[in-house]
Structures are given as C-alpha cells and as structure tokens.
Motif scaffolding. Structure first.
Motif, mmCIF file in Angstrom:
data_model
loop_
_atom_site.group_PDB
_atom_site.id
_atom_site.type_symbol
_atom_site.label_atom_id
_atom_site.label_comp_id
_atom_site.label_asym_id
_atom_site.label_seq_id
_atom_site.Cartn_x
_atom_site.Cartn_y
_atom_site.Cartn_z
ATOM 1 N N MET A 244 81.790 -95.999 -49.581
ATOM 2 C CA MET A 244 82.715 -95.270 -48.742
ATOM 3 C C MET A 244 82.490 -95.586 -47.273
ATOM 4 O O MET A 244 83.439 -95.640 -46.502
ATOM 5 C CB MET A 244 82.546 -93.777 -49.014
ATOM 6 C CG MET A 244 83.656 -92.952 -48.513
ATOM 7 S SD MET A 244 85.143 -93.380 -49.421
ATOM 8 C CE MET A 244 86.192 -92.091 -48.916
ATOM 9 N N SER B 281 81.487 -98.441 -46.047
ATOM 10 C CA SER B 281 82.054 -99.756 -45.749
ATOM 11 C C SER B 281 83.581 -99.693 -45.642
ATOM 12 O O SER B 281 84.180 -100.462 -44.886
ATOM 13 C CB SER B 281 81.625 -100.783 -46.791
ATOM 14 O OG SER B 281 82.073 -100.405 -48.067
ATOM 15 N N PHE B 282 84.206 -98.782 -46.379
ATOM 16 C CA PHE B 282 85.655 -98.606 -46.241
ATOM 17 C C PHE B 282 85.998 -98.145 -44.824
ATOM 18 O O PHE B 282 86.924 -98.671 -44.195
ATOM 19 C CB PHE B 282 86.172 -97.598 -47.269
ATOM 20 C CG PHE B 282 87.618 -97.248 -47.086
ATOM 21 C CD1 PHE B 282 88.616 -98.128 -47.487
ATOM 22 C CD2 PHE B 282 87.992 -96.050 -46.497
ATOM 23 C CE1 PHE B 282 89.944 -97.816 -47.310
ATOM 24 C CE2 PHE B 282 89.315 -95.728 -46.322
ATOM 25 C CZ PHE B 282 90.301 -96.617 -46.734
ATOM 26 N N PHE B 283 85.248 -97.171 -44.307
ATOM 27 C CA PHE B 283 85.511 -96.682 -42.954
ATOM 28 C C PHE B 283 85.165 -97.730 -41.898
ATOM 29 O O PHE B 283 85.805 -97.779 -40.848
ATOM 30 C CB PHE B 283 84.772 -95.372 -42.701
ATOM 31 C CG PHE B 283 85.376 -94.213 -43.446
ATOM 32 C CD1 PHE B 283 86.678 -93.823 -43.199
ATOM 33 C CD2 PHE B 283 84.652 -93.534 -44.397
ATOM 34 C CE1 PHE B 283 87.254 -92.763 -43.874
ATOM 35 C CE2 PHE B 283 85.210 -92.472 -45.079
ATOM 36 C CZ PHE B 283 86.512 -92.089 -44.828
ATOM 37 N N LEU C 63 88.077 -103.694 -50.755
ATOM 38 C CA LEU C 63 87.906 -102.778 -49.618
ATOM 39 C C LEU C 63 88.691 -103.185 -48.376
ATOM 40 O O LEU C 63 89.363 -102.340 -47.782
ATOM 41 C CB LEU C 63 86.436 -102.611 -49.291
ATOM 42 C CG LEU C 63 85.666 -101.634 -50.171
ATOM 43 C CD1 LEU C 63 84.215 -101.572 -49.756
ATOM 44 C CD2 LEU C 63 86.287 -100.263 -50.116
ATOM 45 N N SER D 75 91.727 -100.906 -46.924
ATOM 46 C CA SER D 75 91.660 -100.342 -45.577
ATOM 47 C C SER D 75 92.868 -100.761 -44.749
ATOM 48 O O SER D 75 93.447 -99.940 -44.027
ATOM 49 C CB SER D 75 90.362 -100.749 -44.877
ATOM 50 O OG SER D 75 90.369 -102.115 -44.545
ATOM 51 N N SER E 167 95.833 -98.798 -46.170
ATOM 52 C CA SER E 167 95.828 -97.382 -45.781
ATOM 53 C C SER E 167 96.180 -97.220 -44.302
ATOM 54 O O SER E 167 96.854 -96.258 -43.929
ATOM 55 C CB SER E 167 94.480 -96.744 -46.094
ATOM 56 O OG SER E 167 93.460 -97.337 -45.349
#
Length: 157
Positions: free
Chosen positions: A1, A3-5, A93, A97, A100
C-alpha cells in the motif's frame, strides 16, 4: 500500500509539467460559460435547458476521456520512455496509481462542470427547477458510468 501512494505521489509530481490539470479545469469552465450565455436568451423551458446541458456533458465526456488518457500516456513517455511502468517490480501498481489519478481528476472535472453549471443556473439565472444536489448526483452518475471508458482508453493508449 505504501508503494501505491509513492507511485501516486510521483504521478502528481509529473502533473506539474503537463497540460492535464489545465484541460481538466478550463474545459468545464468554458462549457459552463458557453451554455449559460446561450441559455440567458433562449426561450426554452428550464427543464429542457438542464436536460440539454447534461446530455451534451454526457456526449462530450468520452472524447475528453480519450484526450486526457492520451495526455497521461504521453506524460509517461516524456518522463522516461515508460521505464516506471515497465521496470516496476509489481507492474500493476503504477498502472493503478495513474488510473486512480485520472479517475479522481475526471470526477473533479465532471463535478465542476455539473455542479458549477447548477450553482450558476440556480444562483445567477434563478431559473433552475432542481436543487444543487441534483447536479451533484448527475455528476456522480456520469463518473460511475465512465470508469470503464477510463480503463479502456488508458489501456489502449
């Protein structure tokens, strides 16, 4: 999570040098101005005016999605020839990202277009037969129906 941000933060940092935010902001504002100027002197009923605006917004949305997705992919090309997307240990990922971020920007743009028109139509022209919540709900419906288009256009681009 985490690394997603981090991927999301890098995508936001890449936005500074691209016209993506400008397109997402100016196109809805221009559409609002054009339609309100036109509706100020037309003899149609207020319900027909709102219906016409939302129909035009729904028709223009797929074109805007295609343009925005191609700008986002061009941004990845300019930023490093897709190295971030291709060399990431988890390939999904960076894609998620970027997607999104595009969905959030698209939701903001549609909310601005629909809610801004509604607010101006209610408070400036004082003709609207609906409340502001109707325009927000219309924006949510348009955004939820366009998620598949974002997936398709971003994958194709």
């Amino acid at each position: 999570m985490i690394s997603f941000f981090r991927n999301l933060k890098s995508d936001v940092l890449k936005l500074r040098r691209q016209p993506l935010l400008l397109v997402q902001l100016l196109v809805p504002l221009l559409g609002i101005a054009i339609f309100l100027a036109y509706y100020s002197f037309t003899p149609y009923s207020p319900i027909s005016k709102v219906d016409g605006y939302l129909q035009v917004l729904a028709v223009a949305l797929p074109t805007m999605i295609g343009i925005v997705c191609s700008i986002a992919v061009e941004q990845e090309s300019v930023a490093g020839n897709f190295q971030h997307l291709l060399t990431s240990p988890v390939k999904l990922l960076p894609f998620l990202s970027k997607l999104s971020l595009l969905l959030c920007l698209g939701f903001g743009s549609v909310l601005l277009a629909s809610g801004g028109f509604g607010a101006c139509y209610i408070y400036l022209m004082k003709e609207s037969p609906y409340g502001l919540m109707f325009y927000v709900l219309a924006a949510c419906i348009l955004c939820m129906s366009s998620v598949f288009l974002y997936l398709l256009h971003f994958s194709l681009a």
